[in-house]
Design an enzyme around this catalytic site. Sequence first.
Site, PDB file in Angstrom:
ATOM      1  N   SER A 173      30.309  18.022  36.795  1.00  0.00           N
ATOM      2  CA  SER A 173      30.035  18.414  38.181  1.00  0.00           C
ATOM      3  C   SER A 173      31.278  18.307  39.047  1.00  0.00           C
ATOM      4  O   SER A 173      31.506  19.152  39.912  1.00  0.00           O
ATOM      5  CB  SER A 173      28.903  17.559  38.753  1.00  0.00           C
ATOM      6  N   LYS A 174      32.099  17.284  38.824  1.00  0.00           N
ATOM      7  CA  LYS A 174      33.304  17.113  39.644  1.00  0.00           C
ATOM      8  C   LYS A 174      34.372  18.146  39.293  1.00  0.00           C
ATOM      9  O   LYS A 174      35.106  18.616  40.175  1.00  0.00           O
ATOM     10  CB  LYS A 174      33.848  15.692  39.484  1.00  0.00           C
ATOM     11  N   ALA A 226      37.068  -0.403  45.441  1.00  0.00           N
ATOM     12  CA  ALA A 226      36.199  -1.589  45.412  1.00  0.00           C
ATOM     13  C   ALA A 226      34.931  -1.329  46.213  1.00  0.00           C
ATOM     14  O   ALA A 226      34.825  -1.674  47.387  1.00  0.00           O
ATOM     15  CB  ALA A 226      36.953  -2.801  45.955  1.00  0.00           C
ATOM     16  N   THR A 227      33.979  -0.678  45.580  1.00  0.00           N
ATOM     17  CA  THR A 227      32.691  -0.374  46.199  1.00  0.00           C
ATOM     18  C   THR A 227      31.574  -0.979  45.357  1.00  0.00           C
ATOM     19  O   THR A 227      31.763  -1.328  44.193  1.00  0.00           O
ATOM     20  CB  THR A 227      32.456   1.142  46.305  1.00  0.00           C
ATOM     21  N   TYR A 260      28.682  13.750  35.335  1.00  0.00           N
ATOM     22  CA  TYR A 260      29.550  13.492  36.488  1.00  0.00           C
ATOM     23  C   TYR A 260      30.864  14.257  36.357  1.00  0.00           C
ATOM     24  O   TYR A 260      31.315  14.919  37.293  1.00  0.00           O
ATOM     25  CB  TYR A 260      29.812  11.991  36.584  1.00  0.00           C
TER      26      TYR A 260
END
Length: 213
Positions: free
Chosen positions: A119-120, A150-151, A116
């Site tokens: 890639s970011k 908040a997901t 992650y």
Amino acid sequence: GDIGAAVADRLRLVGYEVMAVGRDDFDLTNVTQIDSFFERNGGGFDLLIHSGGYNVPKNFDALTDEEIRLCIDSNLFGFLDVVRHCSPHWQTKHYGRVVVLSSLYGFMGRRGRLPYVMSKHALNGAVKTLAIELAASGVLVNSVSPGYIATALTYRNNSTSDIDKITSGIPLGRMGAPLEIAKVVEFLCSDLNTYINGQDIVVDGGYSIGGFL
């Protein structure tokens, strides 16, 4: 995801015509599927908001090459494939807005997030370079890096103790809401933005400036 849905809802609310697709309809790792989508729908989109992403929360020694490549294909190469389809329209119209939903881990690192983070970081580099190359066509390219929002994904990838520790390190004392990210995307897409280009707008309640120390 929750942030992508909030962005789509916000843009519809302020009058944009939005085509939002989920991963079931639009696999960013599948070039054939991307090509097929644009064959059916054309490439005449004034705005492109890239909110797709894939995360493999494992330490490096537990990762396979396939998992690393899947993350990079989804988070980086899928975005570049979409830009290739949209770019001719922007050049013809001499107008376009691109907003990439990146992450704090586009400029920071974190244990257990190697694919992650890689890639970011690459995605943020692509944003800066595309901003230079597309500027002559009237296109502004920027990224928004949400902090801890908040997901459902945040709660899935972090334990309760992790969430408590993270929240205690945010100067505002809470995680952000998807709508707070959507409002920043709205501004960058709007005609109020005429000169912000190639920038990464961090929206994290102050976490990355040292609140976590």
